[in-house]
Design a protein around this motif. Structure first.
Motif, mmCIF file in Angstrom:
data_model
loop_
_atom_site.group_PDB
_atom_site.id
_atom_site.type_symbol
_atom_site.label_atom_id
_atom_site.label_comp_id
_atom_site.label_asym_id
_atom_site.label_seq_id
_atom_site.Cartn_x
_atom_site.Cartn_y
_atom_site.Cartn_z
ATOM 1 N N THR A 103 1.592 13.958 15.746
ATOM 2 C CA THR A 103 0.669 14.110 16.872
ATOM 3 C C THR A 103 -0.541 13.197 16.759
ATOM 4 O O THR A 103 -1.160 12.849 17.765
ATOM 5 N N VAL A 104 -0.895 12.788 15.542
ATOM 6 C CA VAL A 104 -2.071 11.921 15.373
ATOM 7 C C VAL A 104 -1.923 10.626 16.180
ATOM 8 O O VAL A 104 -2.791 10.312 17.020
ATOM 9 N N LEU A 124 -5.513 19.340 19.844
ATOM 10 C CA LEU A 124 -5.994 20.670 19.469
ATOM 11 C C LEU A 124 -4.844 21.653 19.283
ATOM 12 O O LEU A 124 -4.880 22.491 18.368
ATOM 13 N N ALA A 125 -3.827 21.560 20.136
ATOM 14 C CA ALA A 125 -2.680 22.458 19.988
ATOM 15 C C ALA A 125 -2.027 22.266 18.625
ATOM 16 O O ALA A 125 -1.689 23.238 17.933
ATOM 17 N N ALA A 126 -1.870 21.008 18.222
ATOM 18 C CA ALA A 126 -1.258 20.720 16.914
ATOM 19 C C ALA A 126 -2.173 21.143 15.776
ATOM 20 O O ALA A 126 -1.717 21.667 14.752
ATOM 21 N N ALA A 127 -3.478 20.925 15.934
ATOM 22 C CA ALA A 127 -4.434 21.282 14.881
ATOM 23 C C ALA A 127 -4.439 22.784 14.638
ATOM 24 O O ALA A 127 -4.371 23.251 13.492
ATOM 25 N N TYR A 128 -4.502 23.551 15.711
ATOM 26 C CA TYR A 128 -4.621 25.001 15.545
ATOM 27 C C TYR A 128 -3.298 25.638 15.125
ATOM 28 O O TYR A 128 -3.280 26.750 14.595
ATOM 29 N N LEU A 149 -6.869 15.874 13.381
ATOM 30 C CA LEU A 149 -6.495 16.190 14.763
ATOM 31 C C LEU A 149 -7.694 16.682 15.563
ATOM 32 O O LEU A 149 -7.839 16.357 16.750
ATOM 33 N N VAL A 150 -8.584 17.434 14.928
ATOM 34 C CA VAL A 150 -9.801 17.872 15.616
ATOM 35 C C VAL A 150 -10.685 16.664 15.929
ATOM 36 O O VAL A 150 -11.281 16.581 17.011
ATOM 37 N N ARG A 188 -2.171 10.141 4.919
ATOM 38 C CA ARG A 188 -2.641 8.850 5.453
ATOM 39 C C ARG A 188 -3.729 9.038 6.508
ATOM 40 O O ARG A 188 -3.737 8.358 7.549
ATOM 41 N N THR A 189 -4.663 9.932 6.232
ATOM 42 C CA THR A 189 -5.742 10.204 7.185
ATOM 43 C C THR A 189 -7.101 9.680 6.734
ATOM 44 O O THR A 189 -7.992 9.496 7.577
#
Length: 302
Positions: A103-104, A124-128, A149-150, A188-189
């Motif tokens: 998703t990133v 946000l959907a993926a983060a939460y 993601l946030v 890798r963030t």
């Protein structure tokens, strides 16, 4: 090719990208994708992670090079591989962490293609979905991916002109970053306090607060942890700093930021359309230093 060998090749390609050696990555990607697709076809379980990472890398590079439509295709395939379903559908199947990683770049592509609100809701959907119920004691890799993601959601909120949501989301990400610390690269963030503060510069620019962006830039680059970020990340930020200085009528510091970016990662300036546009704008300023004029002439932007 074995799954282990493929994993090493994917890691090598990511490191090459993080060193901002974009022409080399462009040369690596066709063979990397072909190998990852073969391994995945032979063993969908063992090959899934590497294929998602290969598509994710491809999408990230293409966004940086301004190839948004091709980046969308790569991000779509990363998500499809991760979920086993169509893009933008939150599938119950699949590894939620792998879906979050895919998703990133999807959020990056959506933002680059002008779909900021969709980018925000998707991130946000993926983060939460992967957010731990209690941040204290949560594993750093998961926090890094959730926090990234946030941050993507905050960048999208800023692109959409939503000041309040941008601040709230960045503050939320900062809370996660404080627990992770600087100097890490989970998933890798390169997520950590400095990465969140760099996003404050980018969002301030999008919201029209160039002076605030400059203040954040000068505060961040005075910290030792700034130097721990990958060259690609530092150079991209310095490009934002150059834009901020230009907006505040300070071509001297804009030039210094742009030249620092060129020193840290020459390909960031030479091959990224956004960087060439900033260089061209600066070169046409009558107060631009000779070094900027020479660089712009060498790259053919004036």
């Amino acid at each position: 090719m074995s799954a282990d060998r493929l994993a090493r090749d994917v890691t090598h390609a990511w490191v090459t990208f993080q060193h901002a050696r974009y022409p080399q990555v462009v040369g690596l990607i066709p063979g990397l994708l072909a190998a990852a697709q073969r391994v995945h076809a032979d063993d969908p379980v063992a090959g899934r992670l590497a294929l998602v990472q290969a598509y994710r890398l491809t999408a990230s590079l293409l966004v940086k090079l301004g190839e948004t439509e091709l980046a969308w295709l790569a991000a779509d395939r990363a998500m499809t591989t991760a979920t086993g379903d169509v893009v933008l559908v939150a599938a119950a199947t699949g590894d939620v962490v792998l879906v979050a990683a895919a998703t990133v770049p999807l959020a990056q592509v959506l933002r680059a293609s002008g779909r900021a609100r969709t980018a925000r809701s998707t991130a946000l959907a993926a983060a939460y979905r992967i957010a731990p119920p209690d941040l204290d004691g949560a594993p750093a890799p998961g926090l890094s991916l959730c926090g990234t993601l946030v941050v993507q959601a905050a960048l999208a909120a800023a692109r959409d002109g939503d000041d309040r949501a941008t601040v709230d989301l960045l503050d939320e990400a900062a809370g996660m970053a404080a627990l992770v610390g600087d100097g890490h690269d989970h998933h890798r963030t390169a997520f950590g306090p400095v990465a969140v503060d760099l996003a404050r510069v980018a969002t301030a620019l999008d919201l029209g607060h160039a002076g605030e962006a400059v203040a954040w830039h000068e505060k961040i680059t005075a910290r030792d942890a700034w130097r721990w970020l990958p060259a690609e990340h530092r150079a991209a930020h310095l490009l934002d700093a150059a834009r901020a200085y230009l907006h505040t009528g300070d071509p001297g510091n804009a030039a210094r930021a742009l030249l620092a970016a060129e020193h840290a990662a020459p390909a960031e300036i030479r091959h990224r359309p956004a960087a060439r546009a900033v260089l061209a704008r600066l070169a046409h300023d009558p107060r631009a230093p000779a070094t900027i004029i020479q660089l712009a002439a060498a790259l053919g932007v004036i």
